[in-house]
Scaffold this motif. Sequence first.
Motif, mmCIF file in Angstrom:
data_model
loop_
_atom_site.group_PDB
_atom_site.id
_atom_site.type_symbol
_atom_site.label_atom_id
_atom_site.label_comp_id
_atom_site.label_asym_id
_atom_site.label_seq_id
_atom_site.Cartn_x
_atom_site.Cartn_y
_atom_site.Cartn_z
ATOM 1 N N GLU A 52 97.219 -14.701 72.328
ATOM 2 C CA GLU A 52 97.300 -15.421 73.729
ATOM 3 C C GLU A 52 96.184 -16.171 74.178
ATOM 4 O OE1 GLU A 52 100.252 -15.631 74.977
ATOM 5 O OE2 GLU A 52 100.824 -14.786 73.322
ATOM 6 N N LYS A 53 94.763 -15.641 74.240
ATOM 7 C CA LYS A 53 93.654 -16.346 74.647
ATOM 8 C C LYS A 53 93.550 -17.493 73.797
ATOM 9 C CE LYS A 53 88.619 -16.417 75.357
ATOM 10 N NZ LYS A 53 87.417 -15.647 75.752
ATOM 11 N N VAL A 54 93.897 -17.808 72.463
ATOM 12 C CA VAL A 54 93.640 -18.947 71.731
ATOM 13 C C VAL A 54 94.706 -19.924 72.049
ATOM 14 C CG1 VAL A 54 94.091 -19.953 69.469
ATOM 15 C CG2 VAL A 54 92.659 -17.798 69.525
ATOM 16 N N LYS A 55 95.784 -19.372 72.467
ATOM 17 C CA LYS A 55 96.910 -20.195 72.848
ATOM 18 C C LYS A 55 96.493 -21.001 74.319
ATOM 19 C CE LYS A 55 100.917 -18.020 70.717
ATOM 20 N NZ LYS A 55 102.039 -17.262 70.673
ATOM 21 N N SER A 56 96.046 -20.048 75.060
ATOM 22 C CA SER A 56 95.557 -20.696 76.359
ATOM 23 C C SER A 56 94.445 -21.620 76.449
ATOM 24 C CB SER A 56 95.220 -19.396 77.221
ATOM 25 O OG SER A 56 94.893 -19.702 78.690
ATOM 26 N N GLU A 57 93.529 -21.081 75.533
ATOM 27 C CA GLU A 57 92.450 -22.199 75.282
ATOM 28 C C GLU A 57 92.724 -23.445 74.699
ATOM 29 O OE1 GLU A 57 88.439 -20.766 75.697
ATOM 30 O OE2 GLU A 57 90.035 -20.719 77.508
ATOM 31 N N VAL A 58 93.562 -23.324 73.856
ATOM 32 C CA VAL A 58 94.272 -24.762 73.237
ATOM 33 C C VAL A 58 94.570 -25.570 74.405
ATOM 34 C CG1 VAL A 58 95.980 -25.735 71.853
ATOM 35 C CG2 VAL A 58 94.607 -24.064 70.866
ATOM 36 N N GLU A 59 95.436 -25.152 75.274
ATOM 37 C CA GLU A 59 96.021 -25.902 76.255
ATOM 38 C C GLU A 59 95.088 -26.320 77.264
ATOM 39 O OE1 GLU A 59 99.055 -27.255 76.275
ATOM 40 O OE2 GLU A 59 99.217 -26.452 74.185
ATOM 41 N N LYS A 60 94.084 -25.591 77.458
ATOM 42 C CA LYS A 60 93.051 -25.722 78.534
ATOM 43 C C LYS A 60 92.101 -26.969 78.098
ATOM 44 C CE LYS A 60 88.950 -23.853 80.824
ATOM 45 N NZ LYS A 60 88.255 -22.223 80.722
ATOM 46 N N PHE A 61 91.691 -26.982 76.690
ATOM 47 C CA PHE A 61 90.836 -27.938 76.203
ATOM 48 C C PHE A 61 91.658 -29.348 75.966
ATOM 49 C CE2 PHE A 61 88.050 -24.428 74.360
ATOM 50 C CZ PHE A 61 87.283 -24.555 75.502
ATOM 51 N N ARG A 62 92.865 -29.187 75.814
ATOM 52 C CA ARG A 62 93.945 -30.328 75.461
ATOM 53 C C ARG A 62 93.832 -31.330 76.458
ATOM 54 N NH1 ARG A 62 97.731 -30.682 72.120
ATOM 55 N NH2 ARG A 62 98.212 -28.364 71.952
ATOM 56 N N LYS A 63 93.907 -30.709 77.835
ATOM 57 C CA LYS A 63 93.926 -31.407 79.127
ATOM 58 C C LYS A 63 92.606 -32.130 79.109
ATOM 59 C CE LYS A 63 97.015 -28.466 81.223
ATOM 60 N NZ LYS A 63 97.298 -27.339 82.603
ATOM 61 N N ILE A 64 91.461 -31.554 78.870
ATOM 62 C CA ILE A 64 90.213 -32.348 79.135
ATOM 63 C C ILE A 64 89.884 -33.169 78.168
ATOM 64 C CG2 ILE A 64 87.599 -31.749 79.024
ATOM 65 C CD1 ILE A 64 88.261 -28.810 80.036
ATOM 66 N N ILE A 65 90.272 -32.927 77.035
ATOM 67 C CA ILE A 65 90.368 -33.739 75.801
ATOM 68 C C ILE A 65 91.025 -35.182 76.262
ATOM 69 C CG2 ILE A 65 90.662 -34.263 73.241
ATOM 70 C CD1 ILE A 65 89.808 -31.258 73.055
ATOM 71 N N ILE A 66 92.310 -34.865 76.380
ATOM 72 C CA ILE A 66 93.108 -36.100 76.762
ATOM 73 C C ILE A 66 92.714 -36.791 77.885
ATOM 74 C CG2 ILE A 66 95.563 -37.031 77.425
ATOM 75 C CD1 ILE A 66 95.315 -35.987 74.451
ATOM 76 N N ALA A 67 92.278 -36.321 78.650
ATOM 77 C CA ALA A 67 91.869 -37.073 79.957
ATOM 78 C C ALA A 67 90.605 -37.691 79.770
ATOM 79 C CB ALA A 67 91.606 -36.083 81.115
ATOM 80 N N SER A 68 89.913 -37.059 78.958
ATOM 81 C CA SER A 68 88.376 -37.901 78.738
ATOM 82 C C SER A 68 88.409 -38.795 77.444
ATOM 83 C CB SER A 68 87.464 -36.644 78.274
ATOM 84 O OG SER A 68 87.101 -35.696 79.243
ATOM 85 N N LYS A 69 89.718 -39.055 76.806
ATOM 86 C CA LYS A 69 89.902 -39.722 75.641
ATOM 87 C C LYS A 69 89.023 -39.483 74.602
ATOM 88 C CE LYS A 69 91.496 -43.533 78.913
ATOM 89 N NZ LYS A 69 91.251 -44.806 79.121
ATOM 90 N N MET A 70 88.745 -38.205 74.406
ATOM 91 C CA MET A 70 87.896 -37.945 73.309
ATOM 92 C C MET A 70 88.787 -37.699 71.799
ATOM 93 S SD MET A 70 86.034 -34.398 75.115
ATOM 94 C CE MET A 70 85.528 -33.956 73.398
ATOM 95 N N GLN A 71 89.868 -37.827 71.935
ATOM 96 C CA GLN A 71 90.657 -37.714 70.676
ATOM 97 C C GLN A 71 89.980 -38.732 69.385
ATOM 98 O OE1 GLN A 71 94.775 -37.983 71.511
ATOM 99 N NE2 GLN A 71 94.985 -36.064 70.725
ATOM 100 N N GLN A 72 90.154 -38.025 68.100
ATOM 101 C CA GLN A 72 89.558 -39.046 66.736
ATOM 102 C C GLN A 72 90.715 -38.909 65.950
ATOM 103 O OE1 GLN A 72 86.020 -37.435 65.606
ATOM 104 N NE2 GLN A 72 85.200 -36.720 67.768
ATOM 105 N N ASP A 73 90.742 -39.715 64.974
ATOM 106 C CA ASP A 73 91.704 -39.673 64.029
ATOM 107 C C ASP A 73 91.060 -38.912 62.741
ATOM 108 O OD1 ASP A 73 93.246 -41.774 65.134
ATOM 109 O OD2 ASP A 73 92.153 -43.208 64.235
#
Length: 325
Positions: free
Chosen positions: A304-325
């Motif tokens: 459950e922690k891993v799932k929660s952390e994935v979602e938490k970091f997803r928001k930061i990464i998307i908002a920060s435009k950090m995504q890479q190919d």
Amino acid sequence: MKRLFPEVALMSCAVACAMLSCGAALAQWQPTRPVQMILPNAPGGGPDFIARLMQPKLAEVARQSVVIDNRASSNGIIGSEIAARGAPDGTVMIIGNSGTHAINATLYRKLPYDPVRDFAAVSEIASPTVVLLSHPSVPAKSVKDFIALAKKSPGKLNFAIAGATGEVAGNAIKLMAGVDIRNIPYKGAGPAVVALMSGEADLMFTNYVAVEQLISRGKIRLLGITAAQRNPRLPNVPTIAEGGLEGYAVEMWYGLFMPAKTPPAIINAVHRETSRIAATAEFREKMEATGHTVVNSAPAEFTEKVKSEVEKFRKIIIASKMQQD
């Protein structure tokens, strides 16, 4: 005496059943060949330290060699992919981390493994003390001061970035505080610390133990801890949330995983053994001496922690435009 005999018989039966049950539990992890413990990073550092503490004790229980297999690559992708494709028979495990099993899920648009779907979480093992540092020349002695300074001088301050977790931690501050701070990437924590000491960089995140002496000598300044709670070893050091950014919490963690289709009986048996190791005074003392807090969570809790952390970091990464190919 006659009345005692049935009670003795019942007690003997209970003990025998308990012994059989214990034996059955241990028998649930009987690897038929050496166990591959994958580390998705180079030798040295937290995961390597954890692996070498656990290796001999796990080998004793498994009655097989436990081979540490370092597979260093960018953000641990290669080692993680190998572990995800490993045989689900109790012979493959990986010490993953918040980068490989939470941040990477969103950081890469084409990640060759799924951190949640392709793994069975065994246990979170430990969390290092990650701290926010600044160069002494930066006129800010607290998180509140540095945020105020960044607002007065947008784009003037910079973060030394030495990995995805540090970048996410910095971007979270920028998003929450609404400040403009530049990111400067470095090839590892060592070069980033050198840049901070020289004044080339203004701020950075890293493990407290790695810079403890530099802090005590006044070479760099400690501003706060990234976790949600204070560290018992540093009771006078506030969290970033306490220091002026309410709600902030970004932690790094290390945990044990096995391939997704590994039978639950094996997962639980391995968890029992890692729990036994983590509960020993020797393990805790050595981990705490290197700045780690021992966690030792159950498989369901860690999942459950891993799932929660994935979602938490997803928001930061998307908002920060950090995504890479």
